[in-house]
Scaffold this motif. Structure first.
Motif, PDB file in Angstrom:
ATOM      1  N   UNK A  72       0.742  -1.152   0.109  1.00 18.92           N
ATOM      2  CA  UNK A  72      -0.023  -0.055   0.089  1.00 18.92           C
ATOM      3  C   UNK A  72       0.756   1.185   0.086  1.00 18.92           C
ATOM      4  N   UNK A  73       2.200   1.309   0.195  1.00 16.82           N
ATOM      5  CA  UNK A  73       2.998   2.524   0.350  1.00 16.82           C
ATOM      6  C   UNK A  73       3.235   2.769  -1.082  1.00 16.82           C
ATOM      7  N   UNK A  74       3.082   4.139  -1.188  1.00 17.52           N
ATOM      8  CA  UNK A  74       3.437   5.013  -2.401  1.00 17.52           C
ATOM      9  C   UNK A  74       4.682   5.062  -2.634  1.00 17.52           C
ATOM     10  N   UNK A  75       5.291   5.292  -3.967  1.00 18.59           N
ATOM     11  CA  UNK A  75       6.673   5.293  -4.133  1.00 18.59           C
ATOM     12  C   UNK A  75       7.462   6.088  -3.441  1.00 18.59           C
ATOM     13  N   UNK A  76       6.964   7.396  -2.877  1.00 14.41           N
ATOM     14  CA  UNK A  76       7.837   8.203  -1.993  1.00 14.41           C
ATOM     15  C   UNK A  76       8.050   7.693  -0.651  1.00 14.41           C
ATOM     16  N   UNK A  77       6.640   7.038  -0.464  1.00 11.84           N
ATOM     17  CA  UNK A  77       6.913   6.453   1.057  1.00 11.84           C
ATOM     18  C   UNK A  77       7.845   5.206   1.124  1.00 11.84           C
ATOM     19  N   UNK A  78       7.952   4.351   0.095  1.00  9.98           N
ATOM     20  CA  UNK A  78       8.664   3.400  -0.004  1.00  9.98           C
ATOM     21  C   UNK A  78      10.179   3.895   0.001  1.00  9.98           C
ATOM     22  N   UNK A  79      10.517   5.045  -0.777  1.00  3.91           N
ATOM     23  CA  UNK A  79      11.909   5.392  -0.603  1.00  3.91           C
ATOM     24  C   UNK A  79      12.381   5.807   0.558  1.00  3.91           C
ATOM     25  N   UNK A  80      11.369   6.698   1.258  1.00  5.66           N
ATOM     26  CA  UNK A  80      12.001   7.125   2.624  1.00  5.66           C
ATOM     27  C   UNK A  80      11.780   6.090   3.593  1.00  5.66           C
ATOM     28  N   UNK A  81      11.133   5.112   3.543  1.00  3.06           N
ATOM     29  CA  UNK A  81      11.198   3.908   4.551  1.00  3.06           C
ATOM     30  C   UNK A  81      12.538   3.401   4.418  1.00  3.06           C
ATOM     31  N   UNK A  82      12.884   2.905   3.215  1.00  2.26           N
ATOM     32  CA  UNK A  82      14.152   2.172   2.795  1.00  2.26           C
ATOM     33  C   UNK A  82      15.298   3.000   3.056  1.00  2.26           C
ATOM     34  N   UNK A  83      15.046   4.611   2.727  1.00  2.00           N
ATOM     35  CA  UNK A  83      16.194   5.409   3.114  1.00  2.00           C
ATOM     36  C   UNK A  83      16.412   5.515   4.588  1.00  2.00           C
ATOM     37  N   UNK A  84      15.569   5.669   5.180  1.00  2.00           N
ATOM     38  CA  UNK A  84      15.690   5.686   6.768  1.00  2.00           C
ATOM     39  C   UNK A  84      16.148   4.214   7.327  1.00  2.00           C
ATOM     40  N   UNK A  85      15.881   3.076   6.894  1.00  6.14           N
ATOM     41  CA  UNK A  85      16.264   2.170   7.413  1.00  6.14           C
ATOM     42  C   UNK A  85      17.839   1.671   6.874  1.00  6.14           C
TER      43      UNK A  85
END
Length: 557
Positions: A72-85
């Motif tokens: 359900x995550x948008x493209x920007x949300x996925x990028x932010x989640x993965x970059x944070x991790x």
């Protein structure tokens, strides 16, 4: 169609009324666990969805329900989640590399030899490889967020102890504890990738997942060199304590829970222990918009949520898989060359060129820059080759829906990128050894360090993507296995580099390491040719084990 469906990209997926692609290709979606070669892959919710999204091939019954987006995550949300991790994973290479320019200074301060101080690097790498095996299983049962809390609690305590100690024994023990806390975050970063991203777009996200690990070799030696040159070496660990403490605040507050065995595709609310502020805000917004979830789905997922004593068995099973072992050895040898060069750089540049701590630190910049350039170029090559093979196989890639890789030559697609990089990296390592041996202009080692940083990192990225491809639901455990092999081989290289250099000279030492690395290429060629058969054989073995367990459970009842 609801706004939520539009945001999730469901509207982009072919429906029952849409015709089969004009080029005659078929769309293949991922099958349940047994086609993926994973022991304990996706959640029950995912399996049910995959059963309802079997490919609508020409001449066959079309699916009753259009395939849903993988996440359900948008493209920007996925990028932010993965970059944070990924930035959370930055602390593992940061803690390792920040130490290199100050090795001689610390050895003198504690009154120990160069070999003894190199042992602290070796033990750090040993724990860096072993710890993720434990934390990966913990994160799969309890979630990513509790795992991050555990890792950083251990890491903060170790940094505090290192800042206050003044003995070699304490340094050795606390560095192990520091490594155990920080290294688990590396596996968690790739777990976030496996939770949110499908194979067709995994290459572009690998830049974000690798960002922290790539910044470590380039930034941390400069920090370590500057601190050890101008302040007491204890301030290296005070810096790590302060920096990690500041970083933990936004991480703990805002990183959402993504583990698919707990939240499915992200639409299921996590248990209270796993809530973040972003989870609270997102699920309340979904409720106001009338977007609901099936309580039965949440109940099924909650059965996975229980504290289990950290179990390295899933990682060990991956290590024992022949296909995985071929990939892991090649990855480990690439990083062994990298660690051998990093560990030996401090004494080499000091002895040959007369550099001080800060000047030695600057020599790590080319390696890091090469790695960063690799991160943002290799991913594009990986995705391009994946799409090329999809077209050859007549498979239409549906964005955001995980593909069925059962008959897809994923090993060949990835290995065509990795194999040339293996050969180039070996050549650059040999060149670096002989330029240092003949004491040529500093421009020679600088250029070769950049090339080694690029090729070693690109090889690691490509093979790491392949590991995630063949273990889609066990991304954290696959990364833990990868980390274990590379760190143990890196530890061996770090321990051996000093005595090898003294006995053989720098030229023959690095030539020997490069030839050992090249020796892995025949196994990669075998993997290219027989990858599909090996995956199918693995699936059959797992199915037999599953049936035996089922029969045994039936007999007991």
């Amino acid at each position: 169609m609801s706004e939520e469906d539009e945001r999730r990209g469901v509207g982009e997926v072919p429906t029952e009324q849409e015709p089969t692609p004009s080029d005659g290709s078929s769309t293949k979606y991922e099958q349940p666990d047994d086609n993926q070669g994973s022991q304990d892959t996706d959640s029950p919710v995912d399996v049910e969805r995959q059963d309802n999204t079997v490919a609508g091939m020409a001449g066959k019954v079309e699916p009753a329900v259009p395939p849903k987006a993988f996440s359900v995550w948008s493209k920007n949300e996925k990028r932010l989640i993965i970059a944070t991790g990924s930035l959370a994973g930055f602390f593992s290479p940061l803690s390792s590399s920040i130490y290199f320019p100050a090795l001689n200074t610390i050895a003198v301060a504690l009154g120990v030899s160069g070999s003894q101080i190199n042992l602290t690097v070796t033990t750090y790498l040993i724990l860096q490889g072993a710890a993720p095996m434990v934390i990966a299983g913990f994160s799969d049962s309890m979630g990513r967020r509790p795992a991050y809390v555990l890792c950083f609690t251990i890491y903060l305590a170790a940094n505090l102890g290192l800042s206050l100690q003044n003995s070699y024994a304490a340094l050795l023990v606390l560095r192990c504890l520091q490594s155990a806390g920080s290294s688990g975050t590396v596996a968690l970063a790739n777990g976030l990738v496996g939770d949110t991203v499908t194979s067709d777009e995994r290459g572009q996200y690998i830049a974000f997942a690798s960002l922290g690990g790539l910044l470590g070799p380039s930034v941390s030696p400069i920090i370590g060199g500057a601190i050890s040159q101008s302040l007491d070496w204890h301030w290296i660990f005070w810096f790590l304590l302060i920096f990690s403490g500041v970083f933990c605040v936004p991480l703990f507050l805002f990183l959402p829970e993504t583990c698919r065995k707990i939240v499915g595709d992200g639409s299921i609310p996590p248990p209270p222990l796993n809530w973040s502020l972003t989870d609270v805000i997102r699920h309340r917004r979904r409720e106001r918009q009338g977007v609901t979830y099936d309580p039965e789905d949440r109940a099924a997922l909650l059965q996975n949520y229980k504290f289990r004593f950290p179990n390295p068995l899933p990682t060990i099973m991956i290590l024992l898989d022949p296909e995985s072992l071929m990939i892991l050895v090649a990855t480990g040898l690439a990083l062994a060359c990298f660690y051998a060069i990093s560990t030996g750089a401090s004494s080499s540049f000091r002895d040959i060129y007369g550099f001080n701590n800060m000047e030695v630190a600057l020599m790590f910049i080319p390696i890091g820059v090469g790695g960063i350039v690799s991160a943002f170029s290799t991913g594009r090559m990986i995705d391009w080759n994946y799409r090329r093979y999809a077209r050859k196989k007549g498979i239409t890639i549906v964005k955001g829906v995980r593909q069925d890789l059962t008959d897809f030559p994923i090993e060949r697609a990835r290995m065509e990128i990795a194999l040339p990089l293996v050969v180039l990296c070996s050549a650059f390592v040999i060149g670096y050894g002989w330029t240092m041996d003949h004491k040529v202009s500093i421009a020679g080692p600088v250029i070769l360090l950049f090339c080694i940083g690029y090729t070693a990192t690109a090889t690691y990225q490509t093979l790491n993507v392949l590991m995630t491809d063949i273990w889609p639901g066990n991304a954290a455990a696959a990364t833990a296995a990868n980390n274990f092999v590379r760190c143990e081989l890196g530890a061996a290289a770090s321990a051996a580099i000093d005595p090898m250099t003294k006995a053989m000279g720098r030229g023959w030492t690095y030539t020997t390491l490069a030839l050992i690395y090249l020796a892995a290429t025949p196994t990669l060629l075998i993997l290219m040719r027989r990858g599909i058969q090996m995956r199918k054989a693995k699936t059959e073995r797992q199915e037999r084990r599953r049936l035996r367990k089922k029969e045994k459970a039936g007999q007991e009842t």
